[in-house]
Scaffold this active site. Structure first.
Site, short mmCIF file in Angstrom:
data_model
loop_
_atom_site.label_atom_id
_atom_site.label_comp_id
_atom_site.label_asym_id
_atom_site.label_seq_id
_atom_site.Cartn_x
_atom_site.Cartn_y
_atom_site.Cartn_z
N GLY A 167 0.82 -1.21 0.00
CA GLY A 167 0.00 0.00 0.00
C GLY A 167 0.85 1.26 0.00
N ASP A 168 1.90 1.27 0.82
CA ASP A 168 2.80 2.42 0.84
C ASP A 168 3.51 2.60 -0.49
OD1 ASP A 168 2.93 3.42 3.78
OD2 ASP A 168 3.06 1.26 3.96
N SER A 169 3.97 1.50 -1.06
CA SER A 169 4.72 1.59 -2.32
C SER A 169 3.84 2.04 -3.47
CB SER A 169 5.35 0.23 -2.64
OG SER A 169 6.24 -0.16 -1.61
#
Length: 396
Positions: A167-169
């Site tokens: 999700g962060d990436s």
């Protein structure tokens, strides 16, 4: 060699994954990234996962090509220095909770007034607006809200997370796209910057393909399907004689016919009801059983040899040991040999995307905490005595 982002200065105020990953990608293509870290502790990523000599080896990848400046953003003097840095920046990247920068006098309105050319990327769990904006949101929460977690795992079992902070990436990638679009707009429209609002859950949701249209038209709620690809057949993982799994994607019409010939099922290749994907989906269990019966008679290596010869997409499931020794990874420069600060050899991921005329590069190792504080603050006009006083007060 000129690089695409030469001359672009990025002020990174974020920490951990989403914001720093976005600035890492920009740095690899020439941007001058000044990373602001809290004095004493630095970015928490320095202590995440496996440590070598007290520092995460992840840090060596995430922070390469950056300059580290220690600065207490909760201190008025630190906030003033941050504003001065933002006044000279092209891009500011932050991933604090919404409202945090405003409380420090570093919000978008303030910085935009100070530097109208500024492009600002703001990454948060739920975005800068909406009823959930103030809720804490890490990548795993965004993955769940965005629909990915519900689809992960085996049918009827507890949904599982992807083994990395996807999700962060994904948010970082959407942020980089936004930054490049905003810089292009700035060039076209007389130098006016803008703010980019990226939410973790939206970045995941944007990857969900036909999920919403299928629900809106058919009321269908897609469920976890294990190793198969729902609605596309045949595409699955099949156990081989040696207990290993072959991933086989025989879902193209002509590919399917070749696959059936390889597994010695010409009857299925000639069956008109299986000629197109919708017919194959209706018979997916029969097809998977036929393919699985064939792979069970051969080792993984034999299966892949047969399928590669017939030009059928297939592969094995790689772990990192496979990746590190794979000749294709090496040939494509996706594994870079480097060293940590003490000379310890380390392998790092290569640079993407691959541009043939202006490729990205790794120019410097990840910085030690505050390695460039004096250099950067001196460029703002702060002399030795001023920096010493700030250091004495813990501002830097």
């Amino acid at each position: 060699m000129a690089r695409p982002l030469d001359g672009i200065r990025v002020l990174e105020l974020g920490q951990l994954i989403a914001g720093p990953f976005a600035s890492r990608l920009l740095a690899e293509f020439g941007a001058d990234v000044i990373k602001v870290e809290p004095p004493g502790t630095g970015d928490p990523l320095r202590k995440w996962r496996m440590l070598h000599d007290g520092t995460s080896v992840w840090w060596a990848s995430q922070s390469r090509n950056k300059r580290s400046v220690t600065l207490d953003l909760r201190d008025p003097e630190g906030q003033d220095i941050a504003r001065r840095l933002a006044a000279e920046a092209d891009v500011v990247i932050e991933n604090f909770r919404p409202g945090a920068l405003e409380g420090w006098g570093l919000g978008w309105d303030t910085l935009h007034e100070l530097n109208p050319r500024l492009v600002m990327l703001r990454v948060s769990g739920y975005g800068q607006t909406g009823p959930y904006r103030d809720l804490p949101g890490f990548g795993v929460i965004g993955e769940a809200m965005g629909g990915l977690r519900h689809l992960s795992g085996e049918p009827g079992r507890t949904p599982v997370r992807v083994g990395v902070s996807i999700g962060d990436s994904l948010a970082a990638l959407h942020g980089v796209i936004g930054i490049l679009l905003a810089l292009r707009h700035r060039d076209q429209q007389g130098g006016q910057g803008q703010m980019i609002d990226v939410a973790l859950y939206e970045s995941v949701f944007n990857m969900m393909e036909s999920l919403l249209p299928e629900y809106s038209v058919f009321g269908a709620v897609r469920q976890a399907a294990g190793s198969s690809l729902p609605g596309i057949a045949p595409s699955n993982a099949y156990r081989c004689r040696d207990g290993k799994f072959a991933l086989i994607a025989g879902n193209g019409d002509s590919i399917f016919r070749r696959l059936m010939e390889v597994i010695e099922r010409p009857d299925l290749a000639a069956d008109p009801t299986l000629a197109q994907n919708d017919g194959r989906v209706a018979n997916v269990e029969r097809l998977d059983a036929a393919i699985g019966a064939w792979t069970a008679q051969h080792s993984l290596e034999e299966v892949l040899d047969h399928l590669n010869e017939a030009r059928i997409p297939a592969g094995k499931i790689y772990d990192v040991a496979d990746i590190a020794t794979d000749p294709h990874y090496r040939a494509r420069e996706m594994i870079l040999d480097s060293t940590l600060d003490d000379g310890t050899p380390v392998q790092l991921p290569g640079v993407l995307p691959k541009l043939d005329a202006t490729p990205g590069t790794v120019r410097s190792r990840a910085p030690t905490l505050g390695q460039h504080t004096d250099e950067v603050l001196a460029s703002l006009g702060l002399d030795d005595a001023q920096r010493a006083a700030l250091r004495e007060r813990g501002v830097i």
